[in-house]
Design a protein around this motif. Sequence first.
Motif, PDB file in Angstrom:
ATOM      1  N   TRP A 109       0.812  -1.206   0.000  1.00  0.00           N
ATOM      2  CA  TRP A 109       0.000   0.000   0.000  1.00  0.00           C
ATOM      3  C   TRP A 109       0.852   1.265   0.000  1.00  0.00           C
ATOM      4  O   TRP A 109       0.402   2.330  -0.436  1.00  0.00           O
ATOM      5  CB  TRP A 109      -0.963  -0.007   1.189  1.00  0.00           C
ATOM      6  N   ILE A 133       1.222   2.026  -3.615  1.00  0.00           N
ATOM      7  CA  ILE A 133      -0.052   2.504  -4.164  1.00  0.00           C
ATOM      8  C   ILE A 133      -0.310   3.941  -3.720  1.00  0.00           C
ATOM      9  O   ILE A 133      -0.767   4.783  -4.512  1.00  0.00           O
ATOM     10  CB  ILE A 133      -1.217   1.598  -3.723  1.00  0.00           C
ATOM     11  N   TYR A 166      -2.643  -2.952 -10.516  1.00  0.00           N
ATOM     12  CA  TYR A 166      -3.443  -2.559  -9.365  1.00  0.00           C
ATOM     13  C   TYR A 166      -3.540  -1.038  -9.264  1.00  0.00           C
ATOM     14  O   TYR A 166      -4.587  -0.501  -8.889  1.00  0.00           O
ATOM     15  CB  TYR A 166      -2.833  -3.135  -8.090  1.00  0.00           C
ATOM     16  N   SER A 167      -2.457  -0.359  -9.618  1.00  0.00           N
ATOM     17  CA  SER A 167      -2.458   1.110  -9.602  1.00  0.00           C
ATOM     18  C   SER A 167      -3.463   1.659 -10.603  1.00  0.00           C
ATOM     19  O   SER A 167      -4.165   2.645 -10.320  1.00  0.00           O
ATOM     20  CB  SER A 167      -1.060   1.642  -9.933  1.00  0.00           C
TER      21      SER A 167
END
Length: 304
Positions: free
Chosen positions: A217, A220, A280-281
């Motif tokens: 995280w 991210i 995912y980003s």
Amino acid sequence: MDVILIVLPAFIIFAIGYLGEKKIGFDRKSISTASLYLMYPFLAFRTFYSNEVTLDYLYILLFCASLMLILILLVNIIAYFQAQPRAKSSALVLSSVFMNSGNYGVPIILFAYGEAGVDYAIIMMVVQSLLMNTVGLYYAAKGSSNADHTLKESLVTIARMPINHAVVLGLLVQTFHVNVPAFIMEAVNLVAEATIPTIMLVLGMQLASLSKGAVQWKDITTIFTVRMIVSPIIAVGITLLLGLNPMLASILILLASMPTAANTTMYSLQFNTEPQLVSYSTLVTTLASMVTVPLMLWLVGAVS
């Protein structure tokens, strides 16, 4: 509500790719390779062949290049202090610097400014395509975990990419006013129209393969902060320095706040440059854009 409806088709395509990967299973690398080497060159050719180069290109090129260089410098500084490995720092650049100004940004501008604003948005899409196909590919190749890529090897990789050959060909054909036969353009258009949906399907498939703990995280958060917050702030400063007219400045600031480009997933998968982080980003920033884009529309409208 209108902004959500613009974003919704993208999530439907992501979901189709996700479900396909979960239920059937695909060779994502092969599909990504086909997209990158067979399909994307047709989209690149059509983009540069169909859009006439004007003086506006110069101002938008200066804006995009300045924004890109500042963001790359910022991300590299962050990666240095976080002691990130080469692959991770390259993935941070791919996800933080390159925005979805095309299939996402253009409809938003059409919604907000009408046809008058779309011309500017298309020019930025073309310029961003050029930067992504060169600088973006360089960072994807640089961060490859398959081998120790040197600067020379990364540049050779870029020079060999069919996408860039298609860009040059499109510019030459337009510059010398060569009329491409209709039957050829029909084939080009068919492949070009299928390119972005295919890339989105690959992103959905890649999201289905995410493993627990594969993405931190902290990374991210870095990408989200740079892409969705810092980028439009820097864009405001650049537009002021360039002295752009209010409408063009507003459009460029808004486009600078767009989520991570889906193409970066294809690049990261092709070169194995932290594809799970990049995928995912893209998902997180696109989801967040349902809130941030309406907010930016309000802020830009309030400023202009």
